[in-house]
Design a protein around this motif. Sequence first.
Motif, PDB file in Angstrom:
ATOM      1  N   TRP A   1       0.838  -1.203   0.000  1.00 39.62           N
ATOM      2  CA  TRP A   1       0.000   0.000   0.000  1.00 39.62           C
ATOM      3  C   TRP A   1       0.873   1.253   0.000  1.00 39.62           C
ATOM      4  CZ3 TRP A   1       0.491   4.047   3.226  1.00 39.62           C
ATOM      5  CH2 TRP A   1       1.111   3.848   4.460  1.00 39.62           C
ATOM      6  N   TYR A   2       2.038   1.192   0.669  1.00 35.53           N
ATOM      7  CA  TYR A   2       2.836   2.402   0.837  1.00 35.53           C
ATOM      8  C   TYR A   2       3.461   2.872  -0.478  1.00 35.53           C
ATOM      9  CZ  TYR A   2       6.480   5.567   2.452  1.00 35.53           C
ATOM     10  OH  TYR A   2       7.313   6.653   2.604  1.00 35.53           O
ATOM     11  N   PRO A   3       4.244   2.029  -1.170  1.00 32.61           N
ATOM     12  CA  PRO A   3       4.766   2.514  -2.445  1.00 32.61           C
ATOM     13  C   PRO A   3       3.678   2.802  -3.474  1.00 32.61           C
ATOM     14  CG  PRO A   3       5.268   0.179  -2.152  1.00 32.61           C
ATOM     15  CD  PRO A   3       4.771   0.697  -0.829  1.00 32.61           C
ATOM     16  N   VAL A   4       2.592   2.029  -3.448  1.00 27.71           N
ATOM     17  CA  VAL A   4       1.497   2.314  -4.387  1.00 27.71           C
ATOM     18  C   VAL A   4       0.904   3.691  -4.115  1.00 27.71           C
ATOM     19  CG1 VAL A   4      -0.831   1.650  -5.117  1.00 27.71           C
ATOM     20  CG2 VAL A   4       0.921  -0.104  -4.812  1.00 27.71           C
ATOM     21  N   THR A   5       0.693   4.025  -2.847  1.00 35.22           N
ATOM     22  CA  THR A   5       0.068   5.301  -2.513  1.00 35.22           C
ATOM     23  C   THR A   5       1.001   6.468  -2.818  1.00 35.22           C
ATOM     24  OG1 THR A   5      -1.223   4.184  -0.797  1.00 35.22           O
ATOM     25  CG2 THR A   5      -1.141   6.585  -0.712  1.00 35.22           C
ATOM     26  N   VAL A   6       2.291   6.331  -2.500  1.00 32.15           N
ATOM     27  CA  VAL A   6       3.249   7.383  -2.858  1.00 32.15           C
ATOM     28  C   VAL A   6       3.301   7.553  -4.372  1.00 32.15           C
ATOM     29  CG1 VAL A   6       5.674   8.078  -2.840  1.00 32.15           C
ATOM     30  CG2 VAL A   6       4.655   7.077  -0.789  1.00 32.15           C
ATOM     31  N   ALA A   7       3.420   6.441  -5.087  1.00 30.87           N
ATOM     32  CA  ALA A   7       3.496   6.511  -6.551  1.00 30.87           C
ATOM     33  C   ALA A   7       2.226   7.116  -7.140  1.00 30.87           C
ATOM     34  CB  ALA A   7       3.738   5.115  -7.131  1.00 30.87           C
TER      35      ALA A   7
ATOM     36  N   GLY B   1      11.767  13.120   7.091  1.00 32.66           N
ATOM     37  CA  GLY B   1      10.435  13.179   7.674  1.00 32.66           C
ATOM     38  C   GLY B   1       9.725  11.855   7.771  1.00 32.66           C
ATOM     39  N   VAL B   2      10.376  10.767   7.344  1.00 36.64           N
ATOM     40  CA  VAL B   2       9.720   9.459   7.380  1.00 36.64           C
ATOM     41  C   VAL B   2      10.102   8.702   8.643  1.00 36.64           C
ATOM     42  CG1 VAL B   2       9.466   9.240   4.892  1.00 36.64           C
ATOM     43  CG2 VAL B   2      11.568   8.452   5.977  1.00 36.64           C
TER      44      VAL B   2
ATOM     45  N   SER C   1      11.437   5.631   8.997  1.00 37.02           N
ATOM     46  CA  SER C   1      12.555   4.699   9.000  1.00 37.02           C
ATOM     47  C   SER C   1      13.344   4.831   7.705  1.00 37.02           C
ATOM     48  CB  SER C   1      12.058   3.248   9.128  1.00 37.02           C
ATOM     49  OG  SER C   1      11.328   2.874   7.974  1.00 37.02           O
ATOM     50  N   ALA C   2      14.542   4.268   7.719  1.00 32.98           N
ATOM     51  CA  ALA C   2      15.350   4.232   6.499  1.00 32.98           C
ATOM     52  C   ALA C   2      14.638   3.419   5.417  1.00 32.98           C
ATOM     53  CB  ALA C   2      16.731   3.630   6.800  1.00 32.98           C
ATOM     54  N   GLU C   3      13.958   2.339   5.824  1.00 29.40           N
ATOM     55  CA  GLU C   3      13.244   1.521   4.845  1.00 29.40           C
ATOM     56  C   GLU C   3      12.126   2.321   4.186  1.00 29.40           C
ATOM     57  OE1 GLU C   3      10.638  -1.756   6.099  1.00 29.40           O
ATOM     58  OE2 GLU C   3      11.889  -3.041   4.826  1.00 29.40           O
ATOM     59  N   SER C   4      11.428   3.152   4.951  1.00 34.32           N
ATOM     60  CA  SER C   4      10.388   3.994   4.366  1.00 34.32           C
ATOM     61  C   SER C   4      10.980   4.975   3.368  1.00 34.32           C
ATOM     62  CB  SER C   4       9.644   4.757   5.461  1.00 34.32           C
ATOM     63  OG  SER C   4       8.943   3.875   6.307  1.00 34.32           O
ATOM     64  N   ALA C   5      12.130   5.554   3.708  1.00 30.13           N
ATOM     65  CA  ALA C   5      12.786   6.471   2.779  1.00 30.13           C
ATOM     66  C   ALA C   5      13.133   5.764   1.483  1.00 30.13           C
ATOM     67  CB  ALA C   5      14.041   7.061   3.419  1.00 30.13           C
TER      68      ALA C   5
ATOM     69  N   LEU D   1       5.998  11.634   1.469  1.00 25.95           N
ATOM     70  CA  LEU D   1       6.343  10.290   1.925  1.00 25.95           C
ATOM     71  C   LEU D   1       5.718   9.876   3.250  1.00 25.95           C
ATOM     72  CD1 LEU D   1      10.180  10.103   1.107  1.00 25.95           C
ATOM     73  CD2 LEU D   1       8.225   9.603  -0.374  1.00 25.95           C
ATOM     74  N   GLN D   2       5.146  10.818   3.998  1.00 26.15           N
ATOM     75  CA  GLN D   2       4.713  10.470   5.347  1.00 26.15           C
ATOM     76  C   GLN D   2       3.249  10.774   5.633  1.00 26.15           C
ATOM     77  OE1 GLN D   2       6.751   8.836   7.314  1.00 26.15           O
ATOM     78  NE2 GLN D   2       5.635   8.806   9.236  1.00 26.15           N
ATOM     79  N   GLN D   3       2.673  11.772   5.000  1.00 25.79           N
ATOM     80  CA  GLN D   3       1.302  12.166   5.331  1.00 25.79           C
ATOM     81  C   GLN D   3       0.279  11.366   4.534  1.00 25.79           C
ATOM     82  OE1 GLN D   3       0.961  16.445   5.122  1.00 25.79           O
ATOM     83  NE2 GLN D   3       2.737  16.744   6.440  1.00 25.79           N
ATOM     84  N   ILE D   4       0.503  10.068   4.499  1.00 33.15           N
ATOM     85  CA  ILE D   4      -0.417   9.119   3.883  1.00 33.15           C
ATOM     86  C   ILE D   4      -0.457   7.906   4.798  1.00 33.15           C
ATOM     87  CG2 ILE D   4      -0.083   9.850   1.483  1.00 33.15           C
ATOM     88  CD1 ILE D   4       1.960   7.590   1.217  1.00 33.15           C
ATOM     89  N   ASN D   5      -1.474   7.072   4.647  1.00 36.11           N
ATOM     90  CA  ASN D   5      -1.529   5.828   5.400  1.00 36.11           C
ATOM     91  C   ASN D   5      -2.327   4.811   4.601  1.00 36.11           C
ATOM     92  OD1 ASN D   5      -4.376   6.262   6.020  1.00 36.11           O
ATOM     93  ND2 ASN D   5      -3.661   7.764   7.538  1.00 36.11           N
TER      94      ASN D   5
END
Length: 490
Positions: free
Chosen positions: A149-155, A190-191, A193-197, A376-380
């Motif tokens: 969900w995370y990379p899909v939502t950012v993309a 602002g994220v 973790s390093a993995e989130s970045a 990168l962060q204000q989504i869930n």
Amino acid sequence: MQSAQGFNQLASILSNPILNTDSYKASHYLQYPPGVSAMFSYIESRGGRYERTLFFGLQMLLKEYLCRPVTVAMIDEARAFFSAHGEPFNEAGWRHVVEHCGGYLPVRIRAVPEGSVVPTHNVLVTVECDDPQAFWLASYLETMLLRVWYPVTVATQSWYLRKLIRASLLRSSDDLSQLPFKLHDFGARGVSSAESAAIGGAAHLVSFMGSDTVLGVVAANHYYNETMAAFSVPAAEHSTITAWGREREIDAYRNMIERFGKPGAIVSVVSDSYDLFAALDAWGTELKQAVLDSGGTLVIRPDSGDPRTIVLQTLRSLEASFGSVTNSKGRRVLNNVRVIQGDGVNPDSIAAILAAMDEAGFAADNIVFGMGGALLQQINRDTQRFAMKCSAIRIGDAWHDVAKDPVTDHAKRSMKGRLTLLRHRRTGEYRTATLPLAWDEQTAAGEWDDALITVFDSGRLLADLSLADIRSRAHADEMDGSGAVGPSDV
């Protein structure tokens, strides 16, 4: 030495797929009906902020977590954890994976090709396990796989913002080639973790090629077979300006031009450390000739105040000093200087700034956006309401539909059956369908293709896409001039 050992232990925990789950999953193998021999699950976006999603990021997860075998040591580690944690542990099931499957999970994962833009409420990924001793894996992997969900939502967000910025360029600019560099990733700090970045930063690069999130660029290069996925430029931060002292602020600015200014170069200088308007005046007077002589482009970064107001004030000040030319769209383009707005940048403020600039007669050429937390962060997970659900089980030799339909929230109704995604050959329309396919007047055979491909099977990665291919697929609609969106779509 103790610190290094602690790090190695953490890395080991994060790489153990048995532990990459929710606690309650450990007990689920005991909860299914007797005789279950296979399970089928799927992932979808059940709606949300955007009507379509750009699928991206599964390849990263598969390469990192599922392409390495489970080992006996991993089983021992997980058994010790769950026994102390208060959960049962399916040691026999995991030993079956090691002893009979070589440690590779006997699951088949099919997905729409990354870069595909699919309307919500459609299946994006399916997970099937038909090994009777390990059927529960199709659900056990939910925790890890649903993080797509995370990379899909950012993309997806970046894709919509590219459409918004592109529409502004079409209205006001003679140069569409700058589009991939109009939204720069400022989100690394602002994220969570390093993995989130790394994951989120890579997802942004499906639509743009500018980033200061190093781990995102590294991840895109590594997982998507790219030489260099994004680029950056020398840029000042407040410490490199304020370290000179207020009385030597102009010397700090001059140093930036002397160090980095050269023909064709871009130099970004934050200019609000003390008094933005005094700095703009200095850039347009005593520093002006140094900027012109450098042959490069100076990019001013105002970093405080109301974004819409400050951008217009900065543009007007720079225009008064450096002048502008009027392009074929009747909009003004500044000479030698540009603005990058990196404070308060989100989808709404980008739309507002571009609209204000257009109303004031400035081309979108004059602005670049740097987006941090909002990127990168204000989504869930609820931004696009992602879910992974079991939709079918096999008992004996017969498949049975599985679904939920809460009377208290029908929006959480899940799909049933063994599913796939169809795409119309001519129109490109997507439609979720149930296997085996039953053709009718709505979905005539020969007009629709199966849009899902098998990307993973029992430890083997079967599709290894390049970022170049994904970008081409994501922005194919731009080739015919379609695909623009307006502020209301963002």
